[in-house]
Write a protein that holds these residues in place. Structure first.
Motif, mmCIF file in Angstrom:
data_model
loop_
_atom_site.group_PDB
_atom_site.id
_atom_site.type_symbol
_atom_site.label_atom_id
_atom_site.label_comp_id
_atom_site.label_asym_id
_atom_site.label_seq_id
_atom_site.Cartn_x
_atom_site.Cartn_y
_atom_site.Cartn_z
ATOM 1 N N VAL A 175 0.845 -1.185 0.000
ATOM 2 C CA VAL A 175 0.000 0.000 0.000
ATOM 3 C C VAL A 175 0.882 1.237 0.000
ATOM 4 N N GLY A 176 0.702 2.071 -1.008
ATOM 5 C CA GLY A 176 1.414 3.338 -1.082
ATOM 6 C C GLY A 176 0.432 4.487 -1.147
ATOM 7 N N GLN A 177 0.903 5.649 -1.580
ATOM 8 C CA GLN A 177 0.067 6.836 -1.669
ATOM 9 C C GLN A 177 0.018 7.341 -3.101
ATOM 10 N N PHE A 178 -1.193 7.627 -3.564
ATOM 11 C CA PHE A 178 -1.391 8.246 -4.868
ATOM 12 C C PHE A 178 -1.802 9.686 -4.616
ATOM 13 N N PHE A 179 -1.013 10.622 -5.138
ATOM 14 C CA PHE A 179 -1.273 12.043 -4.952
ATOM 15 C C PHE A 179 -1.994 12.587 -6.188
ATOM 16 N N HIS A 180 -3.094 13.276 -5.958
ATOM 17 C CA HIS A 180 -3.809 13.840 -7.104
ATOM 18 C C HIS A 180 -4.563 15.099 -6.696
ATOM 19 N N TRP A 181 -5.083 15.804 -7.720
ATOM 20 C CA TRP A 181 -5.633 17.132 -7.527
ATOM 21 C C TRP A 181 -7.038 17.209 -8.125
ATOM 22 N N PRO A 182 -8.087 17.041 -7.313
ATOM 23 C CA PRO A 182 -9.472 17.085 -7.822
ATOM 24 C C PRO A 182 -9.819 18.439 -8.453
ATOM 25 N N ILE A 183 -10.854 18.412 -9.285
ATOM 26 C CA ILE A 183 -11.300 19.601 -10.015
ATOM 27 C C ILE A 183 -12.768 19.851 -9.701
ATOM 28 N N GLU A 184 -13.076 21.094 -9.395
ATOM 29 C CA GLU A 184 -14.469 21.501 -9.219
ATOM 30 C C GLU A 184 -15.030 21.916 -10.580
ATOM 31 N N VAL A 185 -16.244 21.436 -10.895
ATOM 32 C CA VAL A 185 -16.924 21.810 -12.131
ATOM 33 C C VAL A 185 -18.250 22.478 -11.767
ATOM 34 N N ARG A 186 -18.509 23.618 -12.381
ATOM 35 C CA ARG A 186 -19.777 24.310 -12.187
ATOM 36 C C ARG A 186 -20.449 24.521 -13.535
ATOM 37 N N GLY A 187 -21.763 24.380 -13.548
ATOM 38 C CA GLY A 187 -22.517 24.564 -14.767
ATOM 39 C C GLY A 187 -23.975 24.816 -14.454
ATOM 40 N N ASP A 229 -27.321 20.953 -6.530
ATOM 41 C CA ASP A 229 -27.735 22.340 -6.610
ATOM 42 C C ASP A 229 -26.799 23.162 -5.725
ATOM 43 N N VAL A 230 -26.274 24.255 -6.247
ATOM 44 C CA VAL A 230 -25.310 25.038 -5.476
ATOM 45 C C VAL A 230 -25.917 25.581 -4.193
#
Length: 413
Positions: A175-187, A229-230
């Protein structure tokens, strides 16, 4: 079906003149019901409950009961689905009262008038990257916020880490670590109601959006949360990134290692094409399925990528079909012709050998890749070829590339 002796049974059933059949399309029937009971609550403060029953004369009936604020029993609405619309009738007990029947008539007429009305709901969702293969530990990072049409993509955090399975020589997998960067989407989505209409429409759109970004970035990006819904909270909180499996990245150096990505300039046109050409959308979804499966299930990923290629090969063509069952014939030939158009001859010949492997997976349940090694390093022999590793890193990769190039060709890239 046995009849419950204690079930509510009407003394009379009658149809409303001029409203006995509401001539609407199948796609408008749920909208009609929504508008009907929205109006009943607005105009009369009546809630409702419903059940399905069987009637000797009508067959299957959806029965709707108004829950009046004073507890008085009103006639119930019977709805029978027909090819030409919805057949409506009222069913009640005791004496018929015209004022009660008029309540239903008013609601039905209002619902018919409201069909086609739409409101715009602004929503927010979160996309995140799955680990694309066992050896990738640093994910992709969107550099800055960008707006394309009605969509805005924004980097959400300084990065998060989540547990990931990685190969460890001598230990199988660890078990290791996966580093990532989520993205917010608005529409925004035009709909008659967010629930059951706008939400489902937006989910389908987000699936296409994530699939387009996945093909652009050669990595599986998925809907992590939303859409919502925002104006609404989520899981009791207004913040994004719910759950407990992730951790913020504390190391300043690691926060900066994300591989840079940007939303491609062909994105809007590709979204338009996939919304208008069903086969292009089908192939796009199948390509994304392949990306999601590739890390742990490479044999099934090959099935997905070859299916995407075959689907794209049918666009603007009339493939030969079996006169008995209408199945498309000569799938392998179409596959070979399609990949020759986007790969050089050496790559194409190499990939053609994969089609029998795909067929053995589909028809014989055979696995060809690193599934049995659970993504470990394998035997690493100096004398025996690593067929499983070559399949995963070579054959599946070639099929993925052919599928991607064909899709980009459809998008005019």
């Amino acid at each position: 079906m046995a009849i419950d002796p204690e079930a509510w049974m009407p003394h009379w059933v009658g149809q409303l003149p001029q409203l006995d059949v509401v001539a609407i399309q199948d796609t408008e029937k749920d909208e009609f019901i929504h508008h009907l009971f929205t109006y009943m609550r607005e105009a009369f403060n009546h809630g409702y409950s419903s059940q399905t029953r069987m009637d000797l004369g009508f067959g299957r009936v959806d029965e709707w009961r108004l829950n009046s604020s004073d507890g008085r029993e009103l006639p119930r609405l019977w709805v029978v689905n027909r090819a030409d619309g919805l057949m409506l009738a009222l069913a009640g007990q005791g004496e018929q009262h015209q004022k009660d029947i008029a309540v239903w008539r008013e609601g039905i007429e209002a619902a018919i008038a409201r069909i086609g009305t739409r409101g715009e709901v602004h929503w927010v969702a979160v996309l995140s990257q799955n680990q694309p293969d066992p050896y990738t530990l640093n994910g992709q990072r969107l550099g800055e916020s960008v707006t394309i049409g009605d969509l805005t993509f924004t980097p959400l955090t300084d990065g998060i880490s989540e547990d990931a399975r990685i190969p460890a020589s001598g230990f199988g997998v660890a078990v290791g670590q996966f580093f990532h960067w989520p993205i917010e989407v608005r529409g925004a989505t035009s709909c008659y109601t967010w629930h059951r209409d706008g939400e489902l429409t937006t989910l389908a759109r987000l699936r296409r959006i994530s699939a387009l970004l996945s093909i652009a970035w050669d990595s599986p990006w998925l809907v992590r949360e939303g859409p919502r819904d925002v104006r609404a909270s989520f899981s009791g909180a207004n913040s994004l990134l719910q759950g407990h499996s992730w951790r913020p990245i504390d190391d300043a150096i690691i926060r900066e290692i994300g591989r840079p990505i940007s939303v491609p300039n062909w994105f809007a046109e590709a979204e338009r094409i996939t919304a208008q050409i069903p086969r292009s959308s089908n192939a796009l979804q199948m390509h994304q399925e392949g990306l999601m499966l590739r890390r742990d299930h490479p044999s099934m990923a090959l099935v997905c990528f070859t299916a995407a290629v075959e689907t794209l090969a049918q666009i603007n063509k009339n493939p030969e079909k079996c006169p008995e069952c209408s199945m498309v014939l000569s799938s392998r030939k179409r596959f070979e012709d399609a990949i020759r158009g986007v790969l050089d001859e050496e790559q194409a010949v190499y990939l053609m050998k994969a089609y029998p492997q795909r067929s053995r997976t589909v028809h014989q349940g055979r696995l060809h890749g690193t599934e049995m090694q659970i993504n470990s390093f394998g035997r690493m022999s100096l004398f025996m070829p690593d067929e499983e590793g070559l399949f995963t890193a070579g054959t599946v990769q070639a099929a993925q590339e052919a599928s991607k190039r064909l899709l980009l060709e459809v998008f005019g890239v």
